[in-house]
Scaffold this motif. Structure first.
Motif, PDB file in Angstrom:
ATOM      1  N   THR A 240      38.874 175.085  47.876  1.00  0.00           N
ATOM      2  CA  THR A 240      40.015 174.926  48.795  1.00  0.00           C
ATOM      3  C   THR A 240      39.806 175.027  50.146  1.00  0.00           C
ATOM      4  OG1 THR A 240      40.838 177.212  48.320  1.00  0.00           O
ATOM      5  CG2 THR A 240      41.766 175.621  46.800  1.00  0.00           C
ATOM      6  N   ASP A 241      38.914 176.062  50.798  1.00  0.00           N
ATOM      7  CA  ASP A 241      38.611 176.146  52.097  1.00  0.00           C
ATOM      8  C   ASP A 241      37.980 174.751  52.607  1.00  0.00           C
ATOM      9  OD1 ASP A 241      39.547 178.757  52.140  1.00  0.00           O
ATOM     10  OD2 ASP A 241      37.886 179.693  52.006  1.00  0.00           O
ATOM     11  N   SER A 242      37.255 174.152  51.957  1.00  0.00           N
ATOM     12  CA  SER A 242      36.542 172.910  52.452  1.00  0.00           C
ATOM     13  C   SER A 242      37.512 171.872  52.087  1.00  0.00           C
ATOM     14  CB  SER A 242      35.428 172.634  51.402  1.00  0.00           C
ATOM     15  OG  SER A 242      34.350 173.869  51.397  1.00  0.00           O
ATOM     16  N   TRP A 243      38.392 171.805  51.342  1.00  0.00           N
ATOM     17  CA  TRP A 243      39.497 170.723  51.264  1.00  0.00           C
ATOM     18  C   TRP A 243      40.413 170.996  52.493  1.00  0.00           C
ATOM     19  CZ3 TRP A 243      41.125 170.559  45.706  1.00  0.00           C
ATOM     20  CH2 TRP A 243      40.608 169.630  44.805  1.00  0.00           C
TER      21      TRP A 243
ATOM     22  N   ALA B 276      36.067 162.797  45.832  1.00  0.00           N
ATOM     23  CA  ALA B 276      37.106 162.805  46.769  1.00  0.00           C
ATOM     24  C   ALA B 276      37.246 161.217  47.528  1.00  0.00           C
ATOM     25  CB  ALA B 276      36.416 163.907  48.028  1.00  0.00           C
ATOM     26  N   GLY B 277      36.243 160.497  47.389  1.00  0.00           N
ATOM     27  CA  GLY B 277      36.217 159.298  48.057  1.00  0.00           C
ATOM     28  C   GLY B 277      37.051 158.435  46.821  1.00  0.00           C
TER      29      GLY B 277
ATOM     30  N   ILE C 190      30.323 151.741  49.163  1.00  0.00           N
ATOM     31  CA  ILE C 190      30.426 153.237  48.328  1.00  0.00           C
ATOM     32  C   ILE C 190      31.170 154.255  49.822  1.00  0.00           C
ATOM     33  CG2 ILE C 190      29.183 155.106  47.816  1.00  0.00           C
ATOM     34  CD1 ILE C 190      27.079 153.255  46.702  1.00  0.00           C
ATOM     35  N   MET C 191      32.287 154.784  48.983  1.00  0.00           N
ATOM     36  CA  MET C 191      32.964 155.651  49.672  1.00  0.00           C
ATOM     37  C   MET C 191      32.636 156.963  49.095  1.00  0.00           C
ATOM     38  SD  MET C 191      36.724 153.990  50.024  1.00  0.00           S
ATOM     39  CE  MET C 191      37.125 152.573  50.725  1.00  0.00           C
ATOM     40  N   THR C 192      31.813 157.832  50.165  1.00  0.00           N
ATOM     41  CA  THR C 192      31.080 159.057  49.580  1.00  0.00           C
ATOM     42  C   THR C 192      32.027 160.264  49.193  1.00  0.00           C
ATOM     43  OG1 THR C 192      30.620 159.741  51.837  1.00  0.00           O
ATOM     44  CG2 THR C 192      29.007 158.477  50.592  1.00  0.00           C
ATOM     45  N   GLY C 193      31.782 161.276  48.935  1.00  0.00           N
ATOM     46  CA  GLY C 193      32.810 162.496  48.564  1.00  0.00           C
ATOM     47  C   GLY C 193      32.865 163.801  49.543  1.00  0.00           C
ATOM     48  N   LEU C 194      33.186 164.818  49.015  1.00  0.00           N
ATOM     49  CA  LEU C 194      33.228 166.131  49.554  1.00  0.00           C
ATOM     50  C   LEU C 194      31.975 166.879  50.105  1.00  0.00           C
ATOM     51  CD1 LEU C 194      35.376 168.495  50.826  1.00  0.00           C
ATOM     52  CD2 LEU C 194      34.905 169.604  48.729  1.00  0.00           C
ATOM     53  N   ASP C 195      31.184 166.622  48.853  1.00  0.00           N
ATOM     54  CA  ASP C 195      29.811 167.171  48.999  1.00  0.00           C
ATOM     55  C   ASP C 195      28.683 166.233  48.943  1.00  0.00           C
ATOM     56  OD1 ASP C 195      29.231 166.944  46.275  1.00  0.00           O
ATOM     57  OD2 ASP C 195      30.500 168.612  45.967  1.00  0.00           O
ATOM     58  N   GLY C 196      28.865 165.077  48.630  1.00  0.00           N
ATOM     59  CA  GLY C 196      28.001 163.980  48.624  1.00  0.00           C
ATOM     60  C   GLY C 196      28.047 163.047  49.639  1.00  0.00           C
ATOM     61  N   TYR C 197      26.787 162.647  50.563  1.00  0.00           N
ATOM     62  CA  TYR C 197      27.337 162.029  51.798  1.00  0.00           C
ATOM     63  C   TYR C 197      26.181 160.934  51.667  1.00  0.00           C
ATOM     64  CZ  TYR C 197      29.333 166.272  52.905  1.00  0.00           C
ATOM     65  OH  TYR C 197      30.037 167.710  53.013  1.00  0.00           O
ATOM     66  N   ARG C 198      25.851 160.172  52.784  1.00  0.00           N
ATOM     67  CA  ARG C 198      25.172 158.681  52.870  1.00  0.00           C
ATOM     68  C   ARG C 198      23.701 159.075  52.173  1.00  0.00           C
ATOM     69  NH1 ARG C 198      24.787 158.064  58.639  1.00  0.00           N
ATOM     70  NH2 ARG C 198      25.406 160.054  58.749  1.00  0.00           N
TER      71      ARG C 198
ATOM     72  N   ALA D  16      12.156 166.426  49.382  1.00  0.00           N
ATOM     73  CA  ALA D  16      12.694 167.489  50.645  1.00  0.00           C
ATOM     74  C   ALA D  16      14.110 167.256  50.842  1.00  0.00           C
ATOM     75  CB  ALA D  16      11.920 167.067  51.624  1.00  0.00           C
ATOM     76  N   SER D  17      14.674 166.073  50.768  1.00  0.00           N
ATOM     77  CA  SER D  17      16.047 165.612  50.984  1.00  0.00           C
ATOM     78  C   SER D  17      16.779 166.259  50.050  1.00  0.00           C
ATOM     79  CB  SER D  17      16.197 164.093  51.017  1.00  0.00           C
ATOM     80  OG  SER D  17      17.648 163.824  51.320  1.00  0.00           O
ATOM     81  N   VAL D  18      16.429 166.225  48.596  1.00  0.00           N
ATOM     82  CA  VAL D  18      17.332 166.897  47.736  1.00  0.00           C
ATOM     83  C   VAL D  18      17.629 168.316  48.123  1.00  0.00           C
ATOM     84  CG1 VAL D  18      17.693 167.169  45.401  1.00  0.00           C
ATOM     85  CG2 VAL D  18      16.848 164.966  46.176  1.00  0.00           C
ATOM     86  N   VAL D  19      16.329 169.161  48.266  1.00  0.00           N
ATOM     87  CA  VAL D  19      16.401 170.452  48.858  1.00  0.00           C
ATOM     88  C   VAL D  19      17.266 170.810  49.829  1.00  0.00           C
ATOM     89  CG1 VAL D  19      14.849 172.389  49.378  1.00  0.00           C
ATOM     90  CG2 VAL D  19      14.201 170.987  47.891  1.00  0.00           C
ATOM     91  N   LEU D  20      17.086 169.742  50.794  1.00  0.00           N
ATOM     92  CA  LEU D  20      18.207 169.930  52.003  1.00  0.00           C
ATOM     93  C   LEU D  20      19.652 169.848  51.522  1.00  0.00           C
ATOM     94  CD1 LEU D  20      15.633 168.627  54.579  1.00  0.00           C
ATOM     95  CD2 LEU D  20      16.642 170.957  54.654  1.00  0.00           C
ATOM     96  N   ARG D  21      19.778 169.055  50.695  1.00  0.00           N
ATOM     97  CA  ARG D  21      20.973 168.631  50.120  1.00  0.00           C
ATOM     98  C   ARG D  21      21.798 170.049  49.693  1.00  0.00           C
ATOM     99  NH1 ARG D  21      20.907 165.294  45.230  1.00  0.00           N
ATOM    100  NH2 ARG D  21      20.447 163.672  46.515  1.00  0.00           N
ATOM    101  N   ILE D  22      20.999 170.649  48.684  1.00  0.00           N
ATOM    102  CA  ILE D  22      21.694 171.824  47.948  1.00  0.00           C
ATOM    103  C   ILE D  22      21.625 172.896  49.067  1.00  0.00           C
ATOM    104  CG2 ILE D  22      21.535 173.485  46.235  1.00  0.00           C
ATOM    105  CD1 ILE D  22      21.825 170.584  45.429  1.00  0.00           C
ATOM    106  N   SER D  23      21.074 172.860  49.954  1.00  0.00           N
ATOM    107  CA  SER D  23      20.766 174.194  51.174  1.00  0.00           C
ATOM    108  C   SER D  23      22.036 173.879  52.241  1.00  0.00           C
ATOM    109  CB  SER D  23      19.605 173.799  52.066  1.00  0.00           C
ATOM    110  OG  SER D  23      19.684 172.941  53.028  1.00  0.00           O
ATOM    111  N   ARG D  24      22.620 172.462  52.269  1.00  0.00           N
ATOM    112  CA  ARG D  24      24.077 172.500  52.895  1.00  0.00           C
ATOM    113  C   ARG D  24      25.068 172.242  52.222  1.00  0.00           C
ATOM    114  NH1 ARG D  24      26.225 167.755  50.897  1.00  0.00           N
ATOM    115  NH2 ARG D  24      24.638 165.977  50.892  1.00  0.00           N
ATOM    116  N   PHE D  25      24.888 172.600  50.909  1.00  0.00           N
ATOM    117  CA  PHE D  25      26.113 172.496  49.892  1.00  0.00           C
ATOM    118  C   PHE D  25      27.020 173.731  50.410  1.00  0.00           C
ATOM    119  CE2 PHE D  25      27.267 170.971  45.619  1.00  0.00           C
ATOM    120  CZ  PHE D  25      26.696 169.575  46.003  1.00  0.00           C
ATOM    121  N   PRO D  26      28.408 173.558  50.139  1.00  0.00           N
ATOM    122  CA  PRO D  26      29.033 172.522  49.577  1.00  0.00           C
ATOM    123  C   PRO D  26      29.729 171.476  50.414  1.00  0.00           C
ATOM    124  CG  PRO D  26      30.398 174.429  49.503  1.00  0.00           C
ATOM    125  CD  PRO D  26      29.151 174.682  50.242  1.00  0.00           C
TER     126      PRO D  26
END
Length: 408
Positions: A307-310, A259-260, A184-192, A101-111
């Motif tokens: 670029t908009d997210s950056w 990005a981390g 661990i320092m996370t990225g633009l779309d990958g979080y805790r 379920a967590s992974v489904v929610l991850r892709i839903s809130r991408f990017p």
């Protein structure tokens, strides 16, 4: 204009661009079937019907509410199944379903989820908050568990927030004395909640892990517009870690992801006396903020526009302002950060990276102290899968040089 090592692909529009159908059929269907980024820890059967719906309804804008809403019913179903499994005394099954379920929610809130977003005005924030909740339900059933801590940002200044949310996972060895730590320092779309496999590998080596989000993303309190806010962020995190008896503060290594990686490079210089090593994995440093690069990067390998997210991640009100001004303000070369001495610093990436150019690793060898590098021909951003064994081998050399090798 630079002659990019990416060559003709710099001017190319990659085949997955333009529609969800193209993305799914040329790129993501394979990733989902193999449970690889960004579908790591997920199950293909959860995603196929979602993308069939997105394609059938011609929903192509990943930033839209319609895109996120398409994922939520399956996430809810998986959550319900997990709760039922737990109620009937099947914690392993419950953990698996909560994780899916967590992974489904991850892709839903991408990017991208902005720290400025709120549930009342952002469905991606709603999805991310749900993701954190179900992920911690899964992680509470693992051995060892992952716990969230909300720690004080004691070095906060300016527009920084007052608290830092972090995830901590401790190996059994920590009950007998302090152990090495991977920050661990996370990225633009990958979080805790997106680093389960890394924490499994780290724990299996007898090390602890601390996961923190980078400025301008998710729940980070660091002022995204202040180039020095990450320095204050890491100082607060490291000071907190120093108070914990489980952590051996003489053996702390950083692992910055995508990005981390930018922050892993910076920390290798600014916090060199507190780290035994820093690994920048898929990092930008300077050229990725070049206006020429930024005007083409949306056509490259990233699943959606970036670029908009950056721009928002770096605290800009407009993307054009970001494109014109970010390099001078944030580049680790322009600002002289990388002319300082550094702790051991490993640079990892694919040579054919279309998100951040490989030049961003190469330029660093002309600045500051000696660097280490491993770059993979024919590989794109992050150099997966070849870069992962190198990552763990290097961490073993840095954190546990006298310990028997652990298989990946």
């Amino acid at each position: 204009m630079p002659q990019w090592i990416l060559g003709d692909r710099f001017e190319t529009t990659y085949p997955h661009k333009g529609s969800i159908k193209a993305l799914w059929e040329t790129k993501w269907k394979f990733c989902a079937s193999k449970s690889i980024y960004p579908f790591h820890d997920g199950a293909f059967e959860d995603f196929e019907p979602i993308f069939e719906k997105l394609i059938a309804e011609n929903i192509n804008d990943a930033f839209s509410d319609a895109y996120t809403n398409a994922f939520l019913p399956i996430a809810s179903s998986l959550e319900s199944q997990a709760a039922e499994a737990l109620n009937y005394g099947h914690p392993d099954k419950a953990a698996e379903l909560y994780r899916r379920a967590s992974v489904v929610l991850r892709i839903s809130r991408f990017p991208y989820v902005s720290p400025n977003s709120r549930p009342e005005n952002s469905i991606k924030r709603v999805a991310f908050d749900r993701q954190k909740d179900v992920y911690l339900k899964a992680a509470s059933l693992w051995n060892p568990i992952i716990k969230e801590e909300i720690i004080p940002h004691k070095h906060a200044a300016g527009k920084d927030g007052a608290q830092i949310p972090i995830y901590i996972r401790l190996p059994d060895e920590a009950s007998h004395g302090p152990v090495p730590v991977v920050l661990i320092m996370t990225g633009l779309d990958g979080y805790r909640p997106d680093n389960s496999q890394r924490t499994h590998e780290i724990i299996n080596r007898g090390w602890a892990t601390v996961i923190v989000e980078i400025p301008g993303t998710a729940d980070s309190p660091a002022d995204p517009a202040d180039p020095e806010s990450p320095d204050r962020l890491w100082s607060s995190v490291l000071d907190y870690m120093a108070q914990r008896p489980e952590f051996d503060m003489t053996r702390v290594a950083v692992w910055g992801l995508s990005a981390g990686g930018f922050y892993a490079i910076r920390a290798a210089c600014t916090h060199r006396d507190r780290l035994v090593g820093s690994m920048a994995h898929g990092p930008g440093s300077h050229h990725f903020l070049n206006p020429d690069w930024l005007r083409k990067v949306n056509d490259h390998e990233y699943p959606f526009t970036i670029t908009d997210s950056w721009a928002e991640k770096y605290g800009y009100d407009s993307t054009e302002e970001f494109i014109q001004n970010a390099q001078k303000k944030f580049s680790l070369v322009e600002t002289g950060v990388v002319d300082q001495p550094n702790c051991r610093l490993l640079l990892l990436n694919g040579v054919d990276d279309g998100v951040v150019p490989i030049e961003d690793c190469l330029v660093l060898f002309n600045h500051g102290g000696p660097k280490e590098g491993r770059f993979f021909e024919g590989m794109v951003h992050m150099g997966y899968p070849n870069s992962l064994p190198v990552s763990y081998k290097w961490l073993e050399e840095v954190l546990s040089p006298n310990k028997t090798e652990v298989k990946n």
